[in-house]
Design a protein around this motif. Structure first.
Motif, PDB file in Angstrom:
ATOM      1  N   MET A  79       0.838  -1.197   0.000  1.00 41.74           N
ATOM      2  CA  MET A  79       0.000   0.000   0.000  1.00 41.74           C
ATOM      3  C   MET A  79       0.873   1.246   0.000  1.00 41.74           C
ATOM      4  N   THR A  80       0.390   2.307  -0.661  1.00 41.46           N
ATOM      5  CA  THR A  80       1.098   3.574  -0.633  1.00 41.46           C
ATOM      6  C   THR A  80       0.093   4.711  -0.712  1.00 41.46           C
ATOM      7  N   ASN A  81       0.512   5.882  -0.264  1.00 37.13           N
ATOM      8  CA  ASN A  81      -0.318   7.082  -0.368  1.00 37.13           C
ATOM      9  C   ASN A  81       0.341   8.073  -1.315  1.00 37.13           C
ATOM     10  N   ILE A  82      -0.465   8.632  -2.208  1.00 41.48           N
ATOM     11  CA  ILE A  82       0.028   9.649  -3.133  1.00 41.48           C
ATOM     12  C   ILE A  82      -0.320  11.016  -2.558  1.00 41.48           C
ATOM     13  N   ASN A  83       0.685  11.816  -2.351  1.00 36.11           N
ATOM     14  CA  ASN A  83       0.518  13.136  -1.742  1.00 36.11           C
ATOM     15  C   ASN A  83       0.025  14.127  -2.788  1.00 36.11           C
ATOM     16  N   LEU A  84      -1.179  14.640  -2.593  1.00 32.90           N
ATOM     17  CA  LEU A  84      -1.786  15.607  -3.513  1.00 32.90           C
ATOM     18  C   LEU A  84      -1.993  16.958  -2.838  1.00 32.90           C
ATOM     19  N   THR A  85      -1.203  17.237  -1.807  1.00 36.26           N
ATOM     20  CA  THR A  85      -1.395  18.490  -1.069  1.00 36.26           C
ATOM     21  C   THR A  85      -0.992  19.710  -1.887  1.00 36.26           C
ATOM     22  N   PHE A  86      -0.318  19.512  -3.016  1.00 34.65           N
ATOM     23  CA  PHE A  86      -0.034  20.651  -3.893  1.00 34.65           C
ATOM     24  C   PHE A  86      -1.301  21.115  -4.608  1.00 34.65           C
ATOM     25  N   ILE A  87      -2.362  20.309  -4.537  1.00 31.37           N
ATOM     26  CA  ILE A  87      -3.665  20.706  -5.085  1.00 31.37           C
ATOM     27  C   ILE A  87      -4.562  21.263  -3.978  1.00 31.37           C
ATOM     28  N   GLU A  88      -4.595  20.548  -2.848  1.00 28.84           N
ATOM     29  CA  GLU A  88      -5.460  20.938  -1.733  1.00 28.84           C
ATOM     30  C   GLU A  88      -4.848  20.411  -0.440  1.00 28.84           C
ATOM     31  N   ALA A  89      -4.851  21.214   0.584  1.00 31.79           N
ATOM     32  CA  ALA A  89      -4.283  20.806   1.875  1.00 31.79           C
ATOM     33  C   ALA A  89      -4.923  19.522   2.360  1.00 31.79           C
ATOM     34  N   GLY A  90      -4.085  18.543   2.718  1.00 33.23           N
ATOM     35  CA  GLY A  90      -4.562  17.292   3.281  1.00 33.23           C
ATOM     36  C   GLY A  90      -5.030  16.262   2.272  1.00 33.23           C
ATOM     37  N   LEU A  91      -5.002  16.588   0.981  1.00 31.25           N
ATOM     38  CA  LEU A  91      -5.535  15.668  -0.025  1.00 31.25           C
ATOM     39  C   LEU A  91      -4.528  14.547  -0.308  1.00 31.25           C
ATOM     40  N   MET A  92      -4.986  13.297  -0.169  1.00 34.68           N
ATOM     41  CA  MET A  92      -4.150  12.127  -0.412  1.00 34.68           C
ATOM     42  C   MET A  92      -4.965  11.110  -1.207  1.00 34.68           C
ATOM     43  N   ALA A  93      -4.273  10.264  -1.963  1.00 31.86           N
ATOM     44  CA  ALA A  93      -4.927   9.156  -2.668  1.00 31.86           C
ATOM     45  C   ALA A  93      -4.251   7.865  -2.250  1.00 31.86           C
ATOM     46  N   GLU A  94      -5.012   6.945  -1.701  1.00 30.63           N
ATOM     47  CA  GLU A  94      -4.465   5.654  -1.280  1.00 30.63           C
ATOM     48  C   GLU A  94      -4.478   4.691  -2.457  1.00 30.63           C
ATOM     49  N   MET A  95      -3.389   3.930  -2.609  1.00 30.70           N
ATOM     50  CA  MET A  95      -3.297   2.895  -3.642  1.00 30.70           C
ATOM     51  C   MET A  95      -2.806   1.608  -3.010  1.00 30.70           C
ATOM     52  N   THR A  96      -3.373   0.488  -3.460  1.00 36.70           N
ATOM     53  CA  THR A  96      -2.967  -0.820  -2.961  1.00 36.70           C
ATOM     54  C   THR A  96      -2.638  -1.744  -4.127  1.00 36.70           C
ATOM     55  N   GLN A  97      -2.055  -2.899  -3.797  1.00 35.71           N
ATOM     56  CA  GLN A  97      -1.792  -3.903  -4.823  1.00 35.71           C
ATOM     57  C   GLN A  97      -3.092  -4.351  -5.492  1.00 35.71           C
ATOM     58  N   THR A  98      -4.162  -4.409  -4.732  1.00 30.24           N
ATOM     59  CA  THR A  98      -5.458  -4.780  -5.312  1.00 30.24           C
ATOM     60  C   THR A  98      -5.901  -3.750  -6.339  1.00 30.24           C
ATOM     61  N   ASP A  99      -5.664  -2.461  -6.052  1.00 26.17           N
ATOM     62  CA  ASP A  99      -6.003  -1.410  -7.022  1.00 26.17           C
ATOM     63  C   ASP A  99      -5.248  -1.610  -8.328  1.00 26.17           C
ATOM     64  N   ILE A 100      -3.963  -1.953  -8.237  1.00 26.20           N
ATOM     65  CA  ILE A 100      -3.167  -2.195  -9.446  1.00 26.20           C
ATOM     66  C   ILE A 100      -3.757  -3.358 -10.235  1.00 26.20           C
ATOM     67  N   MET A 101      -4.103  -4.430  -9.544  1.00 22.85           N
ATOM     68  CA  MET A 101      -4.649  -5.599 -10.230  1.00 22.85           C
ATOM     69  C   MET A 101      -5.928  -5.247 -10.977  1.00 22.85           C
ATOM     70  N   MET A 102      -6.801  -4.480 -10.337  1.00 24.89           N
ATOM     71  CA  MET A 102      -8.069  -4.130 -10.968  1.00 24.89           C
ATOM     72  C   MET A 102      -7.870  -3.151 -12.125  1.00 24.89           C
ATOM     73  N   ALA A 103      -6.974  -2.175 -11.951  1.00 26.86           N
ATOM     74  CA  ALA A 103      -6.770  -1.153 -12.972  1.00 26.86           C
ATOM     75  C   ALA A 103      -6.045  -1.696 -14.196  1.00 26.86           C
TER      76      ALA A 103
END
Length: 416
Positions: A316-340
């Motif tokens: 699992m990892t978190n993508i830091n999107l705070t350059f767009i909005e304070a506190g904004l993060m996107a979580e990604m997992t191995q399951t997400d990769i498999m589905m995508a």
């Protein structure tokens, strides 16, 4: 020791190399510090009126330099966009000239080490630049040859990238093998099946099959971004009018390296502000508008790519999107990769099956599989493909340098 006046050049969608012979040894030239690979990236610095290349281009962009970043330009070959020009600051440059700047940069690096002019080049190319379009495929190679000649190469030849990787692999074999080369680059996935032995040099008669498909690492990034990040910016979000969703074209362009810059025009942002008024979740569209106002599309693409790479080593990892909005993060997992990536990896598997059929061999007969290209390190991709080859020993060559090394070896054979 004097170097020959020829080289092998692997101009990749994501990374590139250039190499020379030194005696009987092929070696890749350091092209950025001590690194022999360089991201296929340019950044045009408007403040300094200069061009940056590779990691330097990425870091200059990430530091907030005023300018324009361009990446994955190889993907434009064979398309109508290649004949167009693009605004870079106040100047309009043809795409051919932009590609030429990068290839000339590599040529200068090799000539600096060689201490002489290099006028012959063997360039790598995918099995198919464009799927199911022989005319566009010819145009892509012809265009790349034209660019190389404009850069000062008077003699230009080509080699399929997986065949080049096979030539590198052949150096390491200790017994006869029926091998499959899997080369998953930034833009394409390419495959070669060959018989190889330490007792004789690899010849054309040893190549049993070549296949390829226009699916690669940048596609994996795009699908993963659309699945896990773009919904935070309004992708597929509902509009006030029943049954309508936010138009998807903006998000597909934002997820495609070579199209990001086209979103920074005034019309796009005016259209998005109008759509915001019709959206049920206007705060999501606000994030997209903010991203484009900041001209941070490439930062987002880099974050998604780095997230994919991180998932090669952890669940699992978190993508830091705070350059767009304070506190904004996107979580990604191995399951997400498999589905995508599931549909895209299925296309890659079908292309390997086509290679096996072309070579008239079964997957169980393959004794060795050589992996090259950065996306072969993604566990889901790797496991899905190796499942077709249950008896094969896995050989991991240099993920980013195997093709380049093979090109140097074959350049020596053709030009020496």
């Amino acid at each position: 020791m004097a170097h020959p006046s020829y080289c092998g050049l692997d101009f990749g969608t994501s990374n590139s190399t250039i190499g020379l012979m030194s005696g009987v040894q092929a070696h890749l030239v350091p092209v950025e510090g001590n690194d022999t690979t360089i991201p296929s990236t340019l950044f045009f610095d408007f403040e300094e009126n200069s061009a940056h290349f590779g990691r330097d281009a990425i870091s200059t962009y990430m530091e907030g330099g005023e300018g324009r970043m361009m990446r994955a330009l190889k993907s434009v070959l064979g398309t109508s966009t290649m004949e167009e020009s693009t605004m870079i600051g106040k100047e309009r440059k043809p795409f051919k000239a932009v590609l030429g700047l990068f290839i000339s940069h590599l040529k200068r690096k090799a000539e600096h080490q060689s201490q002489q002019n290099i006028d012959k080049v063997l360039m790598g190319r995918p099995v198919h630049f464009i799927d199911h379009d022989e005319k566009a495929d010819r145009v892509a190679q012809d265009t790349l040859e034209e660019i190389a000649r404009d850069c000062g190469f008077s003699h230009v030849e080509f080699e399929y990238e997986p065949v080049a990787a096979a030539r590198d692999f052949a150096q390491s074999v200790t017994k006869e093998e029926l091998a499959l080369i899997i080369d998953i680059g930034g833009g394409t996935s390419d495959f070669t099946i060959l018989r190889v032995s330490p007792d004789h040099a690899l010849g054309q008669q040893d190549i049993l099959a070549n296949t390829g498909v226009h699916v690669g690492g940048t596609d994996f990034d795009r699908w993963l971004g659309l699945a896990r990040v773009m919904p935070l910016l309004g992708y597929q979000s509902p509009m006030l009018k029943e049954g309508r969703l936010m138009p998807v074209g903006y998000y597909h362009d934002l997820a495609t390296w070579q199209k990001i810059n086209f979103l920074y025009d005034h019309k796009t942002r005016n259209d998005l502000r109008n759509l915001r008024r019709e959206a049920r979740q206007p705060q999501l569209i606000d994030r997209l508008i903010e991203l484009l106002d900041l001209r941070e599309g490439h930062r987002l693409a880099l974050a998604i790519e780095n997230g994919k790479i991180a998932l090669s080593e952890k669940p699992m990892t978190n993508i830091n999107l705070t350059f767009i909005e304070a506190g904004l993060m996107a979580e990604m997992t191995q399951t997400d990769i498999m589905m995508a990536l599931d549909d895209g990896v299925a296309r890659v598997r079908q292309t390997i099956e086509a290679a096996l059929q072309q070579a008239d061999v079964a997957g169980e007969q393959i004794t060795a599989v050589c992996l090259t290209g950065g996306s072969t390190k993604v566990p889901f991709v790797r496991q899905s493909l190796l499942g077709l080859l249950p008896e094969a020993e896995v050989v991991q060559r240099d993920a980013f340098g195997s093709v380049g090394t093979g090109l140097v070896l074959e350049a020596h054979h053709r030009f020496a």
